[in-house]
Design a protein around this motif. Structure first.
Motif, PDB file in Angstrom:
ATOM      1  N   SER A 117     -43.634 -13.574   9.432  1.00 28.28           N
ATOM      2  CA  SER A 117     -42.841 -13.624   8.202  1.00 28.28           C
ATOM      3  C   SER A 117     -41.483 -14.270   8.470  1.00 28.28           C
ATOM      4  CB  SER A 117     -42.595 -12.215   7.660  1.00 28.28           C
ATOM      5  OG  SER A 117     -43.755 -11.697   7.037  1.00 28.28           O
ATOM      6  N   VAL A 118     -41.018 -15.036   7.496  1.00 24.45           N
ATOM      7  CA  VAL A 118     -39.689 -15.656   7.603  1.00 24.45           C
ATOM      8  C   VAL A 118     -38.804 -15.166   6.455  1.00 24.45           C
ATOM      9  CG1 VAL A 118     -40.531 -17.689   8.819  1.00 24.45           C
ATOM     10  CG2 VAL A 118     -40.434 -17.704   6.315  1.00 24.45           C
ATOM     11  N   TRP A 119     -37.521 -15.340   6.631  1.00 21.86           N
ATOM     12  CA  TRP A 119     -36.524 -14.935   5.634  1.00 21.86           C
ATOM     13  C   TRP A 119     -36.649 -15.850   4.419  1.00 21.86           C
ATOM     14  CZ3 TRP A 119     -30.520 -14.893   6.830  1.00 21.86           C
ATOM     15  CH2 TRP A 119     -29.854 -14.251   5.776  1.00 21.86           C
ATOM     16  N   ILE A 120     -37.000 -15.268   3.254  1.00 22.93           N
ATOM     17  CA  ILE A 120     -37.190 -16.105   2.075  1.00 22.93           C
ATOM     18  C   ILE A 120     -36.267 -15.747   0.927  1.00 22.93           C
ATOM     19  CG2 ILE A 120     -39.564 -16.872   2.448  1.00 22.93           C
ATOM     20  CD1 ILE A 120     -40.416 -14.509   0.737  1.00 22.93           C
ATOM     21  N   GLY A 121     -35.507 -14.674   1.081  1.00 24.41           N
ATOM     22  CA  GLY A 121     -34.583 -14.346  -0.007  1.00 24.41           C
ATOM     23  C   GLY A 121     -34.003 -12.968   0.121  1.00 24.41           C
ATOM     24  N   GLU A 122     -33.567 -12.421  -1.018  1.00 28.65           N
ATOM     25  CA  GLU A 122     -32.874 -11.146  -1.022  1.00 28.65           C
ATOM     26  C   GLU A 122     -33.241 -10.345  -2.269  1.00 28.65           C
ATOM     27  OE1 GLU A 122     -29.360 -12.334   1.549  1.00 28.65           O
ATOM     28  OE2 GLU A 122     -28.572 -12.229  -0.496  1.00 28.65           O
ATOM     29  N   TRP A 123     -33.043  -9.041  -2.158  1.00 25.93           N
ATOM     30  CA  TRP A 123     -33.174  -8.181  -3.355  1.00 25.93           C
ATOM     31  C   TRP A 123     -31.879  -7.388  -3.467  1.00 25.93           C
ATOM     32  CZ3 TRP A 123     -33.037  -2.784  -3.537  1.00 25.93           C
ATOM     33  CH2 TRP A 123     -33.115  -2.112  -2.301  1.00 25.93           C
ATOM     34  N   HIS A 124     -31.489  -7.055  -4.681  1.00 28.57           N
ATOM     35  CA  HIS A 124     -30.348  -6.158  -4.855  1.00 28.57           C
ATOM     36  C   HIS A 124     -30.323  -5.581  -6.267  1.00 28.57           C
ATOM     37  CE1 HIS A 124     -28.323  -9.697  -6.579  1.00 28.57           C
ATOM     38  NE2 HIS A 124     -27.439  -8.866  -7.098  1.00 28.57           N
ATOM     39  N   THR A 125     -29.522  -4.522  -6.417  1.00 30.21           N
ATOM     40  CA  THR A 125     -29.475  -3.792  -7.679  1.00 30.21           C
ATOM     41  C   THR A 125     -28.251  -4.178  -8.503  1.00 30.21           C
ATOM     42  OG1 THR A 125     -28.232  -1.997  -6.630  1.00 30.21           O
ATOM     43  CG2 THR A 125     -30.628  -1.769  -6.708  1.00 30.21           C
ATOM     44  N   HIS A 126     -28.376  -3.986  -9.798  1.00 29.81           N
ATOM     45  CA  HIS A 126     -27.257  -4.027 -10.742  1.00 29.81           C
ATOM     46  C   HIS A 126     -27.275  -2.676 -11.456  1.00 29.81           C
ATOM     47  CE1 HIS A 126     -27.150  -8.735 -11.127  1.00 29.81           C
ATOM     48  NE2 HIS A 126     -26.661  -8.303  -9.986  1.00 29.81           N
ATOM     49  N   PRO A 127     -26.653  -1.645 -10.848  1.00 29.40           N
ATOM     50  CA  PRO A 127     -26.768  -0.282 -11.397  1.00 29.40           C
ATOM     51  C   PRO A 127     -26.271  -0.142 -12.835  1.00 29.40           C
ATOM     52  CG  PRO A 127     -25.740  -0.243  -9.222  1.00 29.40           C
ATOM     53  CD  PRO A 127     -25.820  -1.682  -9.641  1.00 29.40           C
ATOM     54  N   THR A 128     -25.318  -0.989 -13.240  1.00 22.77           N
ATOM     55  CA  THR A 128     -24.786  -0.856 -14.593  1.00 22.77           C
ATOM     56  C   THR A 128     -24.992  -2.126 -15.422  1.00 22.77           C
ATOM     57  OG1 THR A 128     -22.604  -1.601 -13.859  1.00 22.77           O
ATOM     58  CG2 THR A 128     -22.989   0.777 -13.876  1.00 22.77           C
ATOM     59  N   THR A 180     -22.522   2.066  -6.221  1.00 23.09           N
ATOM     60  CA  THR A 180     -22.373   0.672  -5.808  1.00 23.09           C
ATOM     61  C   THR A 180     -23.757   0.029  -5.752  1.00 23.09           C
ATOM     62  OG1 THR A 180     -22.579   1.226  -3.461  1.00 23.09           O
ATOM     63  CG2 THR A 180     -20.347   1.194  -4.381  1.00 23.09           C
ATOM     64  N   GLU A 181     -23.771  -1.295  -5.678  1.00 23.95           N
ATOM     65  CA  GLU A 181     -25.036  -2.016  -5.574  1.00 23.95           C
ATOM     66  C   GLU A 181     -25.640  -1.815  -4.184  1.00 23.95           C
ATOM     67  OE1 GLU A 181     -24.680  -6.120  -6.650  1.00 23.95           O
ATOM     68  OE2 GLU A 181     -23.934  -5.665  -8.655  1.00 23.95           O
ATOM     69  N   THR A 182     -26.956  -1.931  -4.098  1.00 20.63           N
ATOM     70  CA  THR A 182     -27.602  -1.927  -2.795  1.00 20.63           C
ATOM     71  C   THR A 182     -28.661  -3.025  -2.776  1.00 20.63           C
ATOM     72  OG1 THR A 182     -28.666  -0.558  -1.103  1.00 20.63           O
ATOM     73  CG2 THR A 182     -29.378  -0.206  -3.385  1.00 20.63           C
ATOM     74  N   GLY A 183     -29.209  -3.297  -1.586  1.00 20.51           N
ATOM     75  CA  GLY A 183     -30.196  -4.364  -1.487  1.00 20.51           C
ATOM     76  C   GLY A 183     -30.557  -4.653  -0.054  1.00 20.51           C
ATOM     77  N   GLY A 184     -31.121  -5.829   0.155  1.00 18.44           N
ATOM     78  CA  GLY A 184     -31.521  -6.236   1.496  1.00 18.44           C
ATOM     79  C   GLY A 184     -32.192  -7.590   1.442  1.00 18.44           C
ATOM     80  N   ILE A 185     -32.683  -8.038   2.583  1.00 20.22           N
ATOM     81  CA  ILE A 185     -33.334  -9.348   2.594  1.00 20.22           C
ATOM     82  C   ILE A 185     -34.821  -9.188   2.302  1.00 20.22           C
ATOM     83  CG2 ILE A 185     -31.626 -10.346   4.140  1.00 20.22           C
ATOM     84  CD1 ILE A 185     -33.762 -10.202   6.387  1.00 20.22           C
TER      85      ILE A 185
END
Ligand SMILES: [Zn+2]
Length: 167
Positions: free
Chosen positions: A84-95, A30-35
């Protein structure tokens, strides 16, 4: 206040380390990520902290949505640490490819539309495997759409590296 549009996203060694650890240890069924948390100055965003998914994150093979309560906790910690402030997100596209999907873009528009969050742009880092290695690309979503940004990995400072090493 009217910040300039983001053209460059810089990832500090500490933030890159969190992402690398999650990429190494996560189950990529499954995808994973975070802020992403940091500072926006002129047209550059510097990411000082990257979040982990959190226990309530929504993770499917083709979709990721961060755990909102976990994100808020990380945001509070990062703000206390260095403003630091919340500026975005990161996440994966495994496939897939490291490009925001239509659903990703809709999520960013939702964040932009939330007056409580006060986003003028949302920085997105998407990662996908290529030739056995994770490849990342940076994107900036604003009310007119999504554009690519340059992604730079900051080198660890030699002195900080020495003091940060565990013996
Ligand atoms: Zn996605």
């Amino acid at each position: 206040m009217n910040p300039q549009p983001v053209t460059t996203v810089r990832l500090t060694p500490a933030a890159a380390r969190t992402v690398a650890t999650e990429l190494r240890t996560a189950d990529h069924a499954t995808e994973t990520g975070g802020i992403l948390l940091g500072h926006h100055s002129a047209d550059v965003v510097t990411i000082h902290h990257a979040g982990t998914p959190g226990p309530a994150a929504v993770r499917t093979p083709t979709y990721f949505l961060r755990d909102r309560a976990h994100a808020q906790m990380l945001a509070d910690q990062a703000f206390a640490a260095d403003g630091s402030v919340w500026i975005g997100e990161w996440h994966t596209h495994p496939t897939g490819r490291p490009i925001p999907s239509a659903r990703d873009t809709a999520t960013y528009q939702q964040l932009l539309g939330d007056p409580e969050l006060g986003f003028t742009s949302v920085v997105a880092l998407t990662l996908a495997p290529r030739d056995g290695q994770w490849t990342g690309t940076a994107w900036v979503a604003h009310d007119r759409g999504v554009a690519t940004a340059a992604l730079e990995l900051l080198k660890p400072h030699p002195r900080n590296e020495a003091t940060g090493r565990l013996h």
